[in-house]
Motif scaffolding. Structure first.
Motif, PDB file in Angstrom:
ATOM      1  N   SER A  48      23.852   3.407  35.995  1.00 34.19           N
ATOM      2  CA  SER A  48      25.192   2.827  36.145  1.00 34.19           C
ATOM      3  C   SER A  48      25.469   1.864  35.002  1.00 34.19           C
ATOM      4  N   GLN A  49      26.657   2.021  34.459  1.00 28.28           N
ATOM      5  CA  GLN A  49      27.108   1.196  33.339  1.00 28.28           C
ATOM      6  C   GLN A  49      27.199  -0.273  33.768  1.00 28.28           C
ATOM      7  N   PHE A  50      27.439  -0.497  35.069  1.00 26.37           N
ATOM      8  CA  PHE A  50      27.718  -1.856  35.536  1.00 26.37           C
ATOM      9  C   PHE A  50      26.594  -2.474  36.353  1.00 26.37           C
ATOM     10  N   GLY A  51      25.478  -1.729  36.515  1.00 27.04           N
ATOM     11  CA  GLY A  51      24.419  -2.161  37.414  1.00 27.04           C
ATOM     12  C   GLY A  51      23.947  -3.587  37.174  1.00 27.04           C
ATOM     13  N   GLU A  52      23.638  -3.873  35.923  1.00 27.03           N
ATOM     14  CA  GLU A  52      23.058  -5.179  35.613  1.00 27.03           C
ATOM     15  C   GLU A  52      24.075  -6.294  35.791  1.00 27.03           C
ATOM     16  N   LEU A  53      25.287  -6.024  35.360  1.00 32.55           N
ATOM     17  CA  LEU A  53      26.365  -7.008  35.521  1.00 32.55           C
ATOM     18  C   LEU A  53      26.553  -7.333  37.009  1.00 32.55           C
ATOM     19  N   ILE A  54      26.610  -6.290  37.840  1.00 32.14           N
ATOM     20  CA  ILE A  54      26.821  -6.502  39.277  1.00 32.14           C
ATOM     21  C   ILE A  54      25.682  -7.341  39.849  1.00 32.14           C
ATOM     22  N   GLU A  55      24.442  -7.001  39.518  1.00 33.67           N
ATOM     23  CA  GLU A  55      23.304  -7.746  40.060  1.00 33.67           C
ATOM     24  C   GLU A  55      23.401  -9.227  39.680  1.00 33.67           C
ATOM     25  N   ASN A  56      23.749  -9.508  38.437  1.00 37.87           N
ATOM     26  CA  ASN A  56      23.846 -10.909  38.017  1.00 37.87           C
ATOM     27  C   ASN A  56      24.924 -11.655  38.783  1.00 37.87           C
ATOM     28  N   TYR A  57      26.073 -11.030  38.957  1.00 41.48           N
ATOM     29  CA  TYR A  57      27.152 -11.683  39.705  1.00 41.48           C
ATOM     30  C   TYR A  57      26.719 -11.934  41.148  1.00 41.48           C
TER      31      TYR A  57
END
Ligand code: UDP
Ligand code: MG
Length: 194
Positions: A48-57
């Motif tokens: 997922s393109q957004f996986g890491e961003l989502i986890e951080n948020y």
């Protein structure tokens, strides 16, 4: 096709939104879309393109940019083929509200906002108990919870006040045991469905 109907479900973390939504699904046939669950699913997708961003948020108790959340919500609504939706844990900021109003809002009818009112101490205790019982959530710990509560107060509560001014909020006392809370919830849905 008639216009899809939406109920927003809001309240502090641990107020019981997910639990009550399950019961509403069973009794009233709504589709339950938890914005948090959709984000966690997206995070878990390999590549997922957004996986890491989502986890951080999520770990920081911050609110993911609305473009991501709205697109997940809209995809889920479309693929369900249904027309009555509980949107749980959204919109929880001005950015969420603006993003929604500029896009999906034009294609659906917002019926009302179901607000689970519960003291923050009770909510925090519930989330910590949930974490201790093995929720597996990376944000059911004291550090994340303090941040989630702060975010609720500073960003989500103003959205609830906004909808109160529009006379769109149905408030439920969420401190009682789940079955009793659901009695109050049922009273509201019985009125709407009547
Ligand atoms: N979240 C978000 N946007 C949303 C819904 C959730 O960014 O529209 C993120 C946010 O970081 C939040 C976390 O997902 O703290 C968990 O949300 P969820 O609704 O699952 O938690 P709950 O309030 O049900 O405990
Ligand atoms: Mg939830």
């Amino acid at each position: 096709m008639s216009v899809p109907k939406v109920v927003f479900v809001l309240g502090p973390p641990g107020a019981g939104k997910g639990t009550q939504c399950q019961k509403i699904v069973e009794k009233y046939g709504y589709v339950h879309l938890s914005a948090g669950d959709l984000l966690r699913e997206e995070r878990a997708k390999p590549g997922s393109q957004f996986g890491e961003l989502i986890e951080n948020y999520i770990r920081e108790g911050k609110i993911v940019p609305v473009e991501i959340t709205c697109s997940l919500l809209e995809k889920a609504m479309e693929s369900s083929g249904k027309e009555k939706f509980l949107i749980d844990g959204f919109p929880r900021s001005q950015n969420n509200l603006d993003g929604w109003n500029n896009t999906v809002a034009k294609r659906v009818k917002l019926l009302f906002v179901l607000y689970f009112d519960c003291p923050l101490e009770t909510c925090t205790e519930r989330c910590l108990a949930r974490g201790a019982a093995g929720s597996g959530r990376s944000d059911d710990n004291v550090e994340s919870l303090n941040k989630r509560v702060q975010t609720f107060l500073s960003e989500t509560d103003p959205i609830i006040q906004h909808y109160k001014k529009l006379n769109l909020v149905e408030t439920v006392d969420a401190t009682k045991p789940a079955e009793q809370v659901f009695q109050s919830v049922s009273d509201i849905f019985d009125k709407i469905e009547a």
